[in-house]
Design an enzyme around this catalytic site. Structure first.
Site, PDB file in Angstrom:
ATOM      1  CE  LYS A  35      -4.341  -8.644  12.557  1.00 35.38           C
ATOM      2  NZ  LYS A  35      -4.069  -7.156  12.987  1.00 35.38           N
TER       3      LYS A  35
ATOM      4  CG  HIS B  25      -3.580   4.807  11.597  1.00 32.82           C
ATOM      5  ND1 HIS B  25      -4.782   5.598  11.752  1.00 32.82           N
ATOM      6  CD2 HIS B  25      -3.753   3.417  12.203  1.00 32.82           C
ATOM      7  CE1 HIS B  25      -5.794   4.673  12.331  1.00 32.82           C
ATOM      8  NE2 HIS B  25      -5.153   3.801  12.389  1.00 32.82           N
TER       9      HIS B  25
ATOM     10  CG  ASN C 110       7.042  11.582  11.784  1.00 31.88           C
ATOM     11  OD1 ASN C 110       7.474  10.354  11.979  1.00 31.88           O
ATOM     12  ND2 ASN C 110       6.109  12.121  10.813  1.00 31.88           N
TER      13      ASN C 110
ATOM     14  CB  SER D 160       6.592   2.342   7.402  1.00 32.86           C
ATOM     15  OG  SER D 160       6.420   3.870   7.078  1.00 32.86           O
TER      16      SER D 160
ATOM     17  CG  MET E  82       5.938  -0.288  19.733  1.00 28.86           C
ATOM     18  SD  MET E  82       6.029  -1.546  20.629  1.00 28.86           S
ATOM     19  CE  MET E  82       4.401  -2.298  20.339  1.00 28.86           C
ATOM     20  N   GLY E  83       7.557  -0.406  15.321  1.00 29.58           N
ATOM     21  CA  GLY E  83       7.039  -0.425  13.746  1.00 29.58           C
ATOM     22  C   GLY E  83       7.855  -1.393  12.796  1.00 29.58           C
ATOM     23  CB  THR E  84      10.900  -3.332  13.044  1.00 28.72           C
ATOM     24  OG1 THR E  84      11.472  -1.914  12.713  1.00 28.72           O
ATOM     25  CG2 THR E  84      11.555  -4.315  12.161  1.00 28.72           C
TER      26      THR E  84
ATOM     27  N   GLY F 268       8.552  -5.117  19.758  1.00 24.93           N
ATOM     28  CA  GLY F 268       6.931  -5.530  19.559  1.00 24.93           C
ATOM     29  C   GLY F 268       6.913  -5.709  17.824  1.00 24.93           C
TER      30      GLY F 268
HETATM   31  P1  NAD Z   1       1.719   5.344   9.003  1.00 23.57           P
HETATM   32  O1  NAD Z   1       1.802   5.238   7.201  1.00 23.57           O
HETATM   33  O2  NAD Z   1       0.400   6.106   9.153  1.00 23.57           O
HETATM   34  O3  NAD Z   1       2.894   6.232   9.448  1.00 23.57           O
HETATM   35  C1  NAD Z   1       4.304   6.073   8.961  1.00 23.57           C
HETATM   36  C2  NAD Z   1       5.338   6.490   9.703  1.00 23.57           C
HETATM   37  O4  NAD Z   1       6.412   6.260   9.564  1.00 23.57           O
HETATM   38  C3  NAD Z   1       5.152   8.132   9.741  1.00 23.57           C
HETATM   39  O5  NAD Z   1       5.334   8.637  11.178  1.00 23.57           O
HETATM   40  C4  NAD Z   1       6.280   8.486   8.822  1.00 23.57           C
HETATM   41  O6  NAD Z   1       6.669   9.840   8.728  1.00 23.57           O
HETATM   42  C5  NAD Z   1       7.236   7.312   9.071  1.00 23.57           C
HETATM   43  N1  NAD Z   1       8.182   6.983   8.117  1.00 23.57           N
HETATM   44  C6  NAD Z   1       7.934   6.915   6.668  1.00 23.57           C
HETATM   45  N2  NAD Z   1       9.020   6.823   5.994  1.00 23.57           N
HETATM   46  C7  NAD Z   1      10.179   6.861   7.007  1.00 23.57           C
HETATM   47  C8  NAD Z   1      11.390   7.091   6.910  1.00 23.57           C
HETATM   48  N3  NAD Z   1      12.217   6.625   5.660  1.00 23.57           N
HETATM   49  N4  NAD Z   1      12.143   7.002   8.012  1.00 23.57           N
HETATM   50  C9  NAD Z   1      11.534   7.346   9.275  1.00 23.57           C
HETATM   51  N5  NAD Z   1      10.340   7.365   9.441  1.00 23.57           N
HETATM   52  C10 NAD Z   1       9.473   7.142   8.271  1.00 23.57           C
HETATM   53  O7  NAD Z   1       1.973   4.125   9.381  1.00 23.57           O
HETATM   54  P2  NAD Z   1       1.050   3.402  10.725  1.00 23.57           P
HETATM   55  O8  NAD Z   1      -0.072   2.611  10.474  1.00 23.57           O
HETATM   56  O9  NAD Z   1       1.306   4.496  11.787  1.00 23.57           O
HETATM   57  O10 NAD Z   1       2.416   2.066  11.288  1.00 23.57           O
HETATM   58  C11 NAD Z   1       3.721   2.430  11.521  1.00 23.57           C
HETATM   59  C12 NAD Z   1       4.464   1.150  11.364  1.00 23.57           C
HETATM   60  O11 NAD Z   1       3.888   0.386  12.467  1.00 23.57           O
HETATM   61  C13 NAD Z   1       4.388   0.519  10.085  1.00 23.57           C
HETATM   62  O12 NAD Z   1       5.790  -0.239   9.647  1.00 23.57           O
HETATM   63  C14 NAD Z   1       3.371  -0.934  10.362  1.00 23.57           C
HETATM   64  O13 NAD Z   1       3.785  -1.964   9.632  1.00 23.57           O
HETATM   65  C15 NAD Z   1       3.883  -0.985  11.806  1.00 23.57           C
HETATM   66  N6  NAD Z   1       2.963  -1.826  12.660  1.00 23.57           N
HETATM   67  C16 NAD Z   1       3.352  -2.583  13.696  1.00 23.57           C
HETATM   68  C17 NAD Z   1       2.412  -3.364  14.411  1.00 23.57           C
HETATM   69  C18 NAD Z   1       3.060  -4.301  15.465  1.00 23.57           C
HETATM   70  O14 NAD Z   1       2.409  -4.984  16.198  1.00 23.57           O
HETATM   71  N7  NAD Z   1       4.231  -3.992  15.870  1.00 23.57           N
HETATM   72  C19 NAD Z   1       1.074  -3.156  14.398  1.00 23.57           C
HETATM   73  C20 NAD Z   1       0.550  -2.319  13.514  1.00 23.57           C
HETATM   74  C21 NAD Z   1       1.650  -1.548  12.610  1.00 23.57           C
END
Ligand code: NAD
Length: 321
Positions: free
Chosen positions: A67, A138, A160, A199, A219-221, A292
């Site tokens: 990818k 998202h 959130n 994030s 899943m976010g990190t 994840g």
């Molecule tokens: P997004 O920008 O749409 O949403 C970000 C989220 O993080 C929101 O809920 C926001 O309120 C919250 N946030 C922002 N700053 C924050 C803080 N200081 N403390 C707590 N929460 C906070 O992003 P997204 O597209 O939903 O992606 C979210 C995360 O998932 C990103 O870190 C992205 O890199 C990660 N991600 C991981 C995978 C994976 O395979 N594990 C895949 C895609 C995305």
């Protein structure tokens, strides 16, 4: 070579197909039938973009490819395009010739949601009733939609950092006919399953916000420095991941390992639970945690699956290449 454009993915790909593809490739990774290549990620010095490649080879499924894509922060404002852009390229492992080019944007969300769902299936308690969501961006909506199919939930609780975004996940709960309640972080003690998808670079979910028996999917990190949960929680939990090397370097486990709270050997592959070589949860009191981090093989697996669907439906564009 076949092309499946981004615009076709929504009508072709199903959550079930993404789930099946991800579950299968996690199992293949744990039995050493599939492996991920080192990730490349570069700040290209243009448009503030981050660009990179995630690739791998699944010997069982004969899926080879990568990818390519990343993050263009100015896309939305300047061009009305989404900021995350990616494309999957598949190659014939017998010849090296390209076999498919597939839009990767929606697939990324579906494969990420499938990963936490696979973890809930294999590690969550069967009687889970309340699901907690941390994050409302998202990815969060995709995560919740997929997770709601894994258990018979009675309630969604959500927190959130930006509370004004909570309607994004409340809407998903409402669509599924499940009551939603916005809570403070200590309200997560009510949850049997928690998904964290933010994030953040500092923990929101602390160890004392998680009750015994809960399954937590972090899943976010996916980058060095990001953190969603207190490192102490990983010391209390049975920790599973997609890929151990990523978990301890760019995943949630990076912090617990750096602080000496756990070792790399304390982190197990979820695929081993799927394969039955790791028992996974063995009591209703254990906290299980899935880290994840997102691997290239997930992308290839869902891309191969959508190519099959596109061929079946006569939608794949064939080009002589
Ligand atoms: P997004 O920008 O749409 O949403 C970000 C989220 O993080 C929101 O809920 C926001 O309120 C919250 N946030 C922002 N700053 C924050 C803080 N200081 N403390 C707590 N929460 C906070 O992003 P997204 O597209 O939903 O992606 C979210 C995360 O998932 C990103 O870190 C992205 O890199 C990660 N991600 C991981 C995978 C994976 O395979 N594990 C895949 C895609 C995305």
């Amino acid at each position: 070579m076949l092309i499946v454009p981004e615009r076709e993915i929504a009508d072709l790909m199903t959550r079930q197909a993404a789930f099946d593809a991800v579950e299968k490739v996690f199992a293949a990774m744990a039995s050493d039938d599939a492996y991920n290549f080192p990730v490349v990620r570069e700040a290209i010095g243009h448009e503030d973009a981050l660009y990179g490649f995630k690739g791998g080879f699944d010997r069982g499924g004969l899926t080879l490819g990568l990818k390519a894509g990343g993050y263009w922060p100015n896309n939305l404002e300047k061009r009305g395009l989404i900021n995350h852009q990616s494309t999957v390229f598949l190659f014939d492992p017998d010849t090296g010739k390209p076999s498919a080019m597939v839009g990767g944007n929606l697939l990324t969300a579906l494969r990420t949601a499938a990963a936490s769902s696979v973890s809930i299936k294999h590690l969550g308690r069967a009687d889970a009733k309340v699901i907690g969501m941390i994050g409302a961006g998202h990815q969060a909506a995709f995560q919740l939609r997929a997770a709601l199919e894994q258990r018979v939930y009675e309630k969604v609780v959500g927190w959130n950092y930006h509370p004004e975004m909570l309607p994004n996940i409340e809407k998903v709960a409402n669509e599924a006919g499940i009551p939603f309640e916005a809570v403070e972080l200590d309200g997560m003690t009510e949850a049997d399953v928690i998904i964290s998808i933010t994030s953040a670079f500092a923990p929101s979910l602390l160890a004392n916000h998680v009750s015994p028996g809960t399954h937590v999917a972090c899943m976010g990190t996916d980058t060095r420095g990001k953190q969603e949960v207190e490192a102490a929680l990983l010391a209390e939990a049975m920790v599973f991941t997609d890929e151990v090397a990523q978990s301890i370097s760019i995943g949630e486990a990076q912090h617990a390992v750096a602080q000496g709270l756990i070792e790399a050997s304390d982190v197990a592959q979820l695929g081993a639970v799927i394969n039955g070589t790791n028992p996974g949860r063995t009591s209703d009191e254990q906290i299980t945690l899935f880290d994840g981090t997102g691997v290239g093989l997930q992308d290839l697996a869902v891309a191969a699956s959508v190519v099959d669907l596109a061929v079946q439906k006569g939608i794949a564009i064939k080009v002589d290449f």
